[in-house]
Design an enzyme around this catalytic site. Structure first.
Site, short mmCIF file in Angstrom:
data_model
loop_
_atom_site.label_atom_id
_atom_site.label_comp_id
_atom_site.label_asym_id
_atom_site.label_seq_id
_atom_site.Cartn_x
_atom_site.Cartn_y
_atom_site.Cartn_z
N ASN A 11 0.87 -1.18 0.00
CA ASN A 11 0.00 0.00 0.00
C ASN A 11 0.91 1.23 0.00
O ASN A 11 1.49 1.55 1.02
CB ASN A 11 -0.89 -0.04 1.25
CG ASN A 11 -1.72 1.24 1.39
OD1 ASN A 11 -1.77 2.07 0.49
ND2 ASN A 11 -2.36 1.37 2.54
N LYS A 13 0.07 4.24 -0.22
CA LYS A 13 -0.58 5.42 0.38
C LYS A 13 -0.37 6.63 -0.54
O LYS A 13 -0.33 6.46 -1.76
CB LYS A 13 -0.07 5.63 1.81
CG LYS A 13 -0.17 4.34 2.64
CD LYS A 13 0.06 4.52 4.10
CE LYS A 13 -0.09 3.18 4.80
NZ LYS A 13 0.02 3.26 6.25
N HIS A 96 -9.43 1.15 5.24
CA HIS A 96 -8.13 1.39 5.88
C HIS A 96 -8.33 2.37 7.04
O HIS A 96 -9.12 3.31 6.95
CB HIS A 96 -7.13 1.96 4.88
CG HIS A 96 -5.73 1.93 5.40
ND1 HIS A 96 -5.27 2.87 6.30
CD2 HIS A 96 -4.71 1.06 5.20
CE1 HIS A 96 -4.02 2.56 6.63
NE2 HIS A 96 -3.65 1.48 5.98
N GLU A 98 -6.65 4.76 8.06
CA GLU A 98 -6.40 6.17 7.74
C GLU A 98 -7.62 6.81 7.11
O GLU A 98 -7.87 8.00 7.27
CB GLU A 98 -5.15 6.28 6.84
CG GLU A 98 -3.88 6.05 7.65
CD GLU A 98 -2.72 5.49 6.86
OE1 GLU A 98 -2.74 5.53 5.62
OE2 GLU A 98 -1.77 4.99 7.50
N GLU A 166 -5.03 -4.74 10.83
CA GLU A 166 -4.01 -3.71 10.98
C GLU A 166 -4.25 -2.92 12.27
O GLU A 166 -5.06 -1.98 12.28
CB GLU A 166 -4.05 -2.73 9.80
CG GLU A 166 -3.78 -3.36 8.46
CD GLU A 166 -3.22 -2.34 7.46
OE1 GLU A 166 -2.13 -2.60 6.93
OE2 GLU A 166 -3.84 -1.29 7.23
N GLY A 172 2.94 2.42 10.74
CA GLY A 172 3.92 3.49 10.59
C GLY A 172 4.71 3.83 11.84
O GLY A 172 5.40 4.84 11.90
N SER A 211 3.72 -1.99 10.28
CA SER A 211 5.17 -2.07 10.51
C SER A 211 5.79 -3.41 10.13
O SER A 211 6.72 -3.88 10.78
CB SER A 211 5.52 -1.71 11.97
OG SER A 211 5.19 -0.36 12.23
#
Ligand code: 13P
Length: 249
Positions: A11, A13, A96, A98, A166, A172, A211
């Site tokens: 991904n 992003k 996701h 985010e 996730e 991250g 990660s």
């Protein structure tokens, strides 16, 4: 292993320009068959069309990072699942964290996006995961369970969808759950799917994301119930992404 082969999806992003198409060339040169591992790259929407042309003769699939539930209409800035398919994508990430947090996407919207993806013939990578506060409060399993209930559409099959667990606090940050915690959550997700969809859902893959790096990939793939990975930052570095892919095979 629920899937017949692990899936490793990158991904990107909101990263990448036409310069990064050279990275895809390198990836394509290194991955000539999908015998051991299925590989996918989800670049920003601006690159999907060119990436799809470039990877047409390669086993590497191209995916979108999000889609709108409607096929077309007055939705400035949005991209439909049909448009992703038209650009050459064969899959799409929905839900996701985010997008759930920065765009206030709730479970019913994520579900509508997954249904839209199927309508357009796309395979779905559907993300779930708890925040750090939710984990600390002991609510991780119930949060993920309710995300699954709310966002996975009826009719989910191994051929139409994969779940990506996730944990938000692992994305991250360089921090990952313990392998025991990953195993426990993947087992929990498996049980939730089985309760709702029956034993047929045992073929639905469950990826881990958050990660995943070259150095921890082998340990993560060795965890019971992990069918691959959704990789963010490390998928932007070809060499490291290839290390992760080899670890899955
Ligand atoms: P990182 O691998 O950068 O932690 O991101 C994970 C992720 O969000 C993939 O969708």
């Amino acid at each position: 292993m629920a899937r017949s082969k692990p899936l490793v999806a990158g991904n990107w992003k909101m990263n990448g320009s036409k310069l990064n198409l050279a990275d895809l060339e390198a990836l394509k040169a290194a991955i000539r068959d999908s015998e051991g591992v299925e590989v996918a790259v989800c670049p920003p929407a601006t690159l999907i069309s060119r990436a799809s042309v470039m990877l047409a003769s390669s086993p590497i699939a191209v995916g979108g990072q999000d889609c709108h539930p409607q096929p077309s209409g007055a939705h400035t800035g949005d991209i439909s699942a049909e448009m992703l398919a038209d650009a050459g994508a064969s899959m799409v990430i929905v839900g996701h964290s985010e997008r759930r947090s920065a765009h206030n996407e709730d479970d019913s919207l994520v579900r509508a996006k997954a249904e839209a993806a199927w309508r357009a013939g796309l395979y779905v990578i559907l993300c779930v995961g708890e925040t750090e506060a939710e984990r600390r409060a002991g609510d991780a399993e119930s949060v993920v369970e309710s995300q699954l209930e709310g966002s996975v559409p009826d009719g989910a099959t191994p051929d139409s969808l994969v779940i990506a667990y996730e944990p938000v606090w692992a994305i991250g940050t360089g921090v990952t759950p313990t392998t025991d915690d990953i195993a426990a959550m993947h087992a929990h997700i498996r049980n939730c799917l089985r309760r709702r969809f029956g034993e047929e859902s045992d073929g639905i893959g469950i990826l881990y994301g958050g990660s995943v790096k070259g150095e921890n990939a082998s340990a993560i793939f060795a965890v019971d119930g992990v069918d691959g990975a959704l990789v963010g930052g490390a998928s932007l570095k070809v060499k490291e992404f290839l290390t992760i892919i080899s670890a899955a095979g």
